[in-house]
Write a protein that holds these residues in place. Structure first.
Motif, mmCIF file in Angstrom:
data_model
loop_
_atom_site.group_PDB
_atom_site.id
_atom_site.type_symbol
_atom_site.label_atom_id
_atom_site.label_comp_id
_atom_site.label_asym_id
_atom_site.label_seq_id
_atom_site.Cartn_x
_atom_site.Cartn_y
_atom_site.Cartn_z
ATOM 1 N N HIS A 127 -4.517 4.613 4.087
ATOM 2 C CA HIS A 127 -3.749 3.697 4.942
ATOM 3 C C HIS A 127 -2.584 4.399 5.629
ATOM 4 O O HIS A 127 -2.318 4.158 6.809
ATOM 5 C CB HIS A 127 -3.226 2.525 4.103
ATOM 6 N N LEU B 6 0.826 -1.212 0.000
ATOM 7 C CA LEU B 6 0.000 0.000 0.000
ATOM 8 C C LEU B 6 0.860 1.262 0.000
ATOM 9 O O LEU B 6 0.533 2.251 -0.675
ATOM 10 C CB LEU B 6 -0.927 -0.007 1.215
ATOM 11 N N THR C 270 -6.959 3.908 -1.328
ATOM 12 C CA THR C 270 -6.727 3.055 -0.161
ATOM 13 C C THR C 270 -5.352 3.318 0.444
ATOM 14 O O THR C 270 -5.197 3.387 1.669
ATOM 15 C CB THR C 270 -6.839 1.568 -0.555
#
Length: 201
Positions: A173, A5, A169
């Protein structure tokens, strides 16, 4: 997963999105454009949209005007965004004129409008996700190109949808933005491209 991520934010960094759009355009455009002209424009764009911003960032960091590449505060964003606007104006005046490649010209006009919007928000102490501005603007440009040239790029569009979600995302995150800033970034990035479609589609 944490590393994946975090890496997404670097792989799909905003300074790379305009170049991705230009490369994709030249790869899919049915128009005959001399290879020498394509190479010259790509070299110029790499220098102006990638190398120059990196050099300017290190200069600003040396001068103490920015603390990190993440530009976490709104004050840190103002000078880089202002410089980016100037770079975009140079590109529109010297490299991507409407008589040569009208699609790319309005693509960069859209990027300029999005950058100016982000700059105005920063002046008023509000952050919008620059990552989302860049990726959503590129996504909308790809959709417009598929309609304009009547080409089937469903695979690319599906990939861009996944990338857009992955970038959102990733930014959430690492706690770089909240949901409002993510959504605002999508809006600022996609809307100018959608409006400007009327001038070249």
């Amino acid at each position: 997963m944490d590393r994946i991520l975090k890496s997404i934010s670097f792989i799909f960094h905003p300074i790379l999105m305009p170049l991705f759009g230009v490369v994709f355009y030249f790869a899919k455009s049915p128009r005959h454009i001399p290879i020498q002209a394509i190479q010259a424009k790509l070299v110029a764009l790499i220098i102006l949209t990638v190398i120059l911003p990196i050099v300017i960032y290190f200069l600003l960091k040396t001068l103490g005007r920015v603390n990190s590449i993440y530009l976490k505060s709104t004050n840190e964003r103002i000078i880089p965004l202002l410089i980016n606007c100037i770079i975009l104006l140079i590109i529109l005046q010297r490299i991507l004129t409407p008589k040569q490649v009208i699609e790319l010209y309005y693509f960069f006009v859209g990027i300029l409008i999005s950058t100016l919007s982000c700059l105005i928000l920063a002046i008023f102490k509000f952050k919008a996700s620059i990552h989302m501005i860049a990726v959503s603007g590129l996504f909308m440009f790809f959709i417009a190109l598929s309609i304009h040239f009547s080409i089937n790029i469903n695979g690319t569009l599906a990939f861009m949808a996944i990338v857009t979600g992955a970038v959102a995302t990733s930014r959430l995150h690492v706690k770089a933005h909240n949901y409002t800033e993510i959504l605002l970034g999508c809006f600022i990035g996609a809307l100018p491209q959608l409006i400007l479609v009327n001038y070249w589609l």
